[in-house]
Scaffold this motif. Structure first.
Motif, PDB file in Angstrom:
ATOM      1  N   ALA A 171       0.796  -1.221   0.000  1.00  0.00           N
ATOM      2  CA  ALA A 171       0.000   0.000   0.000  1.00  0.00           C
ATOM      3  C   ALA A 171       0.831   1.274   0.000  1.00  0.00           C
ATOM      4  N   LEU A 172       2.126   1.172   0.254  1.00  0.00           N
ATOM      5  CA  LEU A 172       2.972   2.364   0.337  1.00  0.00           C
ATOM      6  C   LEU A 172       3.151   3.009  -1.030  1.00  0.00           C
ATOM      7  N   PRO A 173       3.240   4.342  -1.080  1.00  0.00           N
ATOM      8  CA  PRO A 173       3.558   4.997  -2.352  1.00  0.00           C
ATOM      9  C   PRO A 173       4.969   4.636  -2.794  1.00  0.00           C
ATOM     10  N   GLU A 174       5.229   4.670  -4.100  1.00  0.00           N
ATOM     11  CA  GLU A 174       6.542   4.281  -4.617  1.00  0.00           C
ATOM     12  C   GLU A 174       7.668   5.130  -4.049  1.00  0.00           C
ATOM     13  N   SER A 175       7.345   6.377  -3.718  1.00  0.00           N
ATOM     14  CA  SER A 175       8.384   7.284  -3.239  1.00  0.00           C
ATOM     15  C   SER A 175       8.825   7.006  -1.809  1.00  0.00           C
ATOM     16  N   VAL A 176       8.060   6.173  -1.082  1.00  0.00           N
ATOM     17  CA  VAL A 176       8.388   5.876   0.316  1.00  0.00           C
ATOM     18  C   VAL A 176       8.485   4.362   0.487  1.00  0.00           C
ATOM     19  N   PRO A 177       9.644   3.781   0.305  1.00  0.00           N
ATOM     20  CA  PRO A 177       9.786   2.327   0.410  1.00  0.00           C
ATOM     21  C   PRO A 177       9.728   1.856   1.866  1.00  0.00           C
ATOM     22  N   LEU A 178       9.384   0.585   2.025  1.00  0.00           N
ATOM     23  CA  LEU A 178       9.473  -0.042   3.343  1.00  0.00           C
ATOM     24  C   LEU A 178      10.921  -0.491   3.525  1.00  0.00           C
ATOM     25  N   LEU A 179      11.612   0.144   4.459  1.00  0.00           N
ATOM     26  CA  LEU A 179      13.020  -0.174   4.690  1.00  0.00           C
ATOM     27  C   LEU A 179      13.203  -1.395   5.563  1.00  0.00           C
ATOM     28  N   ALA A 180      12.297  -1.580   6.519  1.00  0.00           N
ATOM     29  CA  ALA A 180      12.411  -2.704   7.435  1.00  0.00           C
ATOM     30  C   ALA A 180      11.105  -2.883   8.184  1.00  0.00           C
ATOM     31  N   ALA A 181      10.866  -4.099   8.630  1.00  0.00           N
ATOM     32  CA  ALA A 181       9.745  -4.421   9.509  1.00  0.00           C
ATOM     33  C   ALA A 181      10.323  -5.046  10.770  1.00  0.00           C
ATOM     34  N   VAL A 182      10.174  -4.364  11.891  1.00  0.00           N
ATOM     35  CA  VAL A 182      10.707  -4.846  13.167  1.00  0.00           C
ATOM     36  C   VAL A 182       9.639  -5.702  13.836  1.00  0.00           C
ATOM     37  N   PRO A 183       9.946  -6.937  14.197  1.00  0.00           N
ATOM     38  CA  PRO A 183       8.926  -7.820  14.761  1.00  0.00           C
ATOM     39  C   PRO A 183       8.391  -7.321  16.100  1.00  0.00           C
ATOM     40  N   ARG A 184       7.173  -7.704  16.398  1.00  0.00           N
ATOM     41  CA  ARG A 184       6.536  -7.369  17.675  1.00  0.00           C
ATOM     42  C   ARG A 184       7.118  -8.292  18.738  1.00  0.00           C
ATOM     43  N   ASP A 185       8.103  -7.776  19.486  1.00  0.00           N
ATOM     44  CA  ASP A 185       8.845  -8.611  20.422  1.00  0.00           C
ATOM     45  C   ASP A 185       9.202  -7.792  21.659  1.00  0.00           C
ATOM     46  N   PRO A 186       8.671  -8.131  22.834  1.00  0.00           N
ATOM     47  CA  PRO A 186       8.992  -7.376  24.063  1.00  0.00           C
ATOM     48  C   PRO A 186      10.483  -7.353  24.376  1.00  0.00           C
ATOM     49  N   ALA A 187      11.238  -8.302  23.855  1.00  0.00           N
ATOM     50  CA  ALA A 187      12.672  -8.355  24.127  1.00  0.00           C
ATOM     51  C   ALA A 187      13.437  -7.232  23.445  1.00  0.00           C
ATOM     52  N   LEU A 188      12.787  -6.546  22.494  1.00  0.00           N
ATOM     53  CA  LEU A 188      13.448  -5.456  21.781  1.00  0.00           C
ATOM     54  C   LEU A 188      13.172  -4.104  22.419  1.00  0.00           C
ATOM     55  N   ALA A 189      12.026  -3.942  23.076  1.00  0.00           N
ATOM     56  CA  ALA A 189      11.613  -2.640  23.604  1.00  0.00           C
ATOM     57  C   ALA A 189      12.470  -2.229  24.786  1.00  0.00           C
ATOM     58  N   LEU A 190      12.629  -0.915  24.967  1.00  0.00           N
ATOM     59  CA  LEU A 190      13.438  -0.379  26.061  1.00  0.00           C
ATOM     60  C   LEU A 190      12.560  -0.103  27.279  1.00  0.00           C
ATOM     61  N   PRO A 191      13.002  -0.490  28.482  1.00  0.00           N
ATOM     62  CA  PRO A 191      12.190  -0.308  29.698  1.00  0.00           C
ATOM     63  C   PRO A 191      11.973   1.167  30.024  1.00  0.00           C
ATOM     64  N   GLU A 192      10.753   1.487  30.527  1.00  0.00           N
ATOM     65  CA  GLU A 192      10.390   2.865  30.843  1.00  0.00           C
ATOM     66  C   GLU A 192       9.923   3.000  32.284  1.00  0.00           C
ATOM     67  N   ARG A 193       9.966   4.259  32.771  1.00  0.00           N
ATOM     68  CA  ARG A 193       9.361   4.655  34.043  1.00  0.00           C
ATOM     69  C   ARG A 193       8.890   6.094  33.886  1.00  0.00           C
ATOM     70  N   HIS A 194       8.388   6.711  34.951  1.00  0.00           N
ATOM     71  CA  HIS A 194       7.955   8.098  34.829  1.00  0.00           C
ATOM     72  C   HIS A 194       9.121   8.976  34.390  1.00  0.00           C
ATOM     73  N   LEU A 195       8.832   9.954  33.571  1.00  0.00           N
ATOM     74  CA  LEU A 195       9.778  10.884  32.953  1.00  0.00           C
ATOM     75  C   LEU A 195      10.527  10.299  31.769  1.00  0.00           C
ATOM     76  N   GLY A 196      10.369   8.979  31.479  1.00  0.00           N
ATOM     77  CA  GLY A 196      11.021   8.445  30.289  1.00  0.00           C
ATOM     78  C   GLY A 196      11.622   7.073  30.512  1.00  0.00           C
ATOM     79  N   LEU A 197      12.704   6.797  29.786  1.00  0.00           N
ATOM     80  CA  LEU A 197      13.349   5.493  29.865  1.00  0.00           C
ATOM     81  C   LEU A 197      14.029   5.301  31.210  1.00  0.00           C
ATOM     82  N   VAL A 198      14.165   4.041  31.607  1.00  0.00           N
ATOM     83  CA  VAL A 198      14.979   3.715  32.769  1.00  0.00           C
ATOM     84  C   VAL A 198      16.428   4.082  32.440  1.00  0.00           C
ATOM     85  N   GLN A 199      17.146   4.640  33.405  1.00  0.00           N
ATOM     86  CA  GLN A 199      18.510   5.099  33.163  1.00  0.00           C
ATOM     87  C   GLN A 199      19.413   3.952  32.711  1.00  0.00           C
ATOM     88  N   ALA A 200      20.236   4.243  31.728  1.00  0.00           N
ATOM     89  CA  ALA A 200      21.099   3.217  31.140  1.00  0.00           C
ATOM     90  C   ALA A 200      21.986   2.561  32.183  1.00  0.00           C
TER      91      ALA A 200
END
Length: 457
Positions: A171-200
């Protein structure tokens, strides 16, 4: 040089990508970190920047890339500062990544404004959970909203299946290619808390696993070749490239609170203090018994509400700071530092703990409601731009000496308090906006007033 050409002594070229999104919460930082790690694994030098005022994301991105990460903001830092940082990065990087803030058109100036000014192609990161062809429609709308930006492609985040990917790509227009599809995986997401991400620093090993998993996912999509093969962007230095602030702080030692409770620090602020001649000594109000020998003290923002009991128990550190205050050492306390300077702080478990008591007042958390926004601190030493972002409130405080001036609103901003040589406020100051004022704030002697703006960045 590191894999790119220099057009002339006045410019440098390097492939560069602006990672944007239609809204917050789409996974920009997760994807940016994975991109940085993917190329770092190929021994490429990746310089990452974060748009807007942010302390948490840059430290995550620095761990992923193995390189320092600066904030870029056209209002708070200025065009000359942003131009200089990008030029310096282009001289030694194989790729520059700039992560946007909020939605790509949100704010004044917006992420799109920054990308347009420096000619950076934009890659859209979008959480596609719960939609397929509609994702393509949204991307097409973003791509056509302004004619001064270029959308180089889409990274579909949280993609559910191969069929899900196919529906979006078709469905994408030719001018905007799909570069990548990142799978739906909780192991990839970064942990969060109030004010933003958990400190590195708190979850370093966990982040490493997430970076590696994200890098593997993007490597499988062939994204490294696509990014490194993009046409280089030419970066030119700011006209004030040679300007270096005078050594106004030479011979002065500034103690900087840096631990799990106090960590909201722009690297640019530290760099500027050192460029002005200051010696910086980090210390921990949580774990160190004593304050290091110093001529001034900086208590930055952070999470004192998560460590209030430990701060209260460290009475030897409290006594040292009280002595520094009584001896009229310059002290700057920002946000979390302000809370530490009050008489007490009620933590996230509704327990109240004694704090330093340098200022009358009591701090407490107030749920999910908070305050944020760009403001200028009208200090007696001179105006310094910065921002506010907090979910606590201070009550019973003294009459402020001034209030922050909001970027685009006439209502008074954050209160600015002063007691002896303590300056305390909820505002987080961006020091390079006004080096001379900052030098005065930390106890420099005579500083020429007309030098304030000449030495930015």
């Amino acid at each position: 040089m590191s894999g790119h050409e220099t057009l002339s002594e006045a410019s440098a070229t390097c492939p560069a990508v602006f990672v944007a999104a239609p809204a917050s919460g789409q996974g920009k930082t997760t994807v940016t970190a994975a991109l940085a790690r993917m190329l770092r694994r190929r021994s490429k030098v990746v310089r990452v920047f974060k748009t807007g005022p942010d302390y948490l994301d840059p430290r995550v991105l620095a761990q992923a890339s193995g390189q320092p990460v600066d904030s870029l903001d056209l209002w708070m830092a200025g065009e000359a500062y942003c131009r200089r940082r990008l030029y310096e990065a282009a001289r030694q990087a194989d790729l520059i990544l700039v992560e946007g803030a909020m939605g790509l058109f949100d704010g004044e100036p917006s992420s799109a404004d920054l990308a347009s000014l420096f000619g950076l192609p934009m890659v859209i990161v979008m959480d596609v959970k719960g939609m397929a062809q509609t994702a393509a429609a949204l991307v097409a709308g973003l791509a056509g909203f302004r004619d001064d930006i270029r959308i180089a492609g889409l990274i579909a985040n949280a993609c559910g299946s191969a069929r899900h990917r196919e529906l979006i790509e078709a469905a994408l227009p030719e001018s905007v290619p799909l570069l990548a599809a990142v799978p739906r995986d909780p192991a990839l997401a970064l942990p969060e808390r109030h004010l933003g991400l958990v400190q590195a620093e708190e979850i370093r090993d966990d982040l490493e696993a997430r970076f590696e998993a994200g890098a593997e996912a993007l490597e499988a999509e062939g994204l490294a070749e696509a990014l490194l093969g993009m046409a280089p962007v030419a970066f030119t230095p700011a006209p004030t490239e040679a300007a270096v602030p005078p050594a106004w702080l030479a011979g002065r030692t500034i103690a900087v609170a840096r631990d799990a409770a106090f960590s909201f620090i722009y690297q640019a602020n530290l760099d500027l203090l050192e460029r002005m001649g200051a010696t910086l000594r980090s210390f921990s109000p949580l774990t160190d018994a004593h304050l290091p020998p110093c001529d001034a003290l900086w208590l930055p923002g952070g999470y004192p509400e998560l460590h209030a009991a430990g701060l209260a128990e460290n009475v030897t550190m409290r006594d040292d700071i009280l002595r520094a205050f009584a001896a009229d050492l310059p002290i700057l306390a920002e946000c979390g530092g302000l809370l530490y300077c009050l008489e007490s702080l009620t933590d996230t478990d509704e327990q109240t703990h004694a704090m330093l008591g340098l200022l009358p007042g009591h701090g407490a958390m107030r749920g999910r409601r908070g305050c944020q926004g760009m403001q200028t601190a009208g200090l007696p030493e001179g105006p310094v731009r910065g921002h506010a972002h907090h979910r606590s409130q201070a009550s019973g405080t003294p009459e402020p000496i001034a209030h922050g001036q909001r970027q685009r609103h006439s209502a008074p901003g954050e209160a600015i308090y002063r007691a002896r040589r303590l300056t305390a406020t909820y505002l987080h100051l961006f020091f390079p906006d006004n080096p001379a004022a900052v030098a005065r704030l930390f106890g420099a002697g005579a500083v020429e007033a007309d030098s304030i703006k000449e030495c930015q960045g």
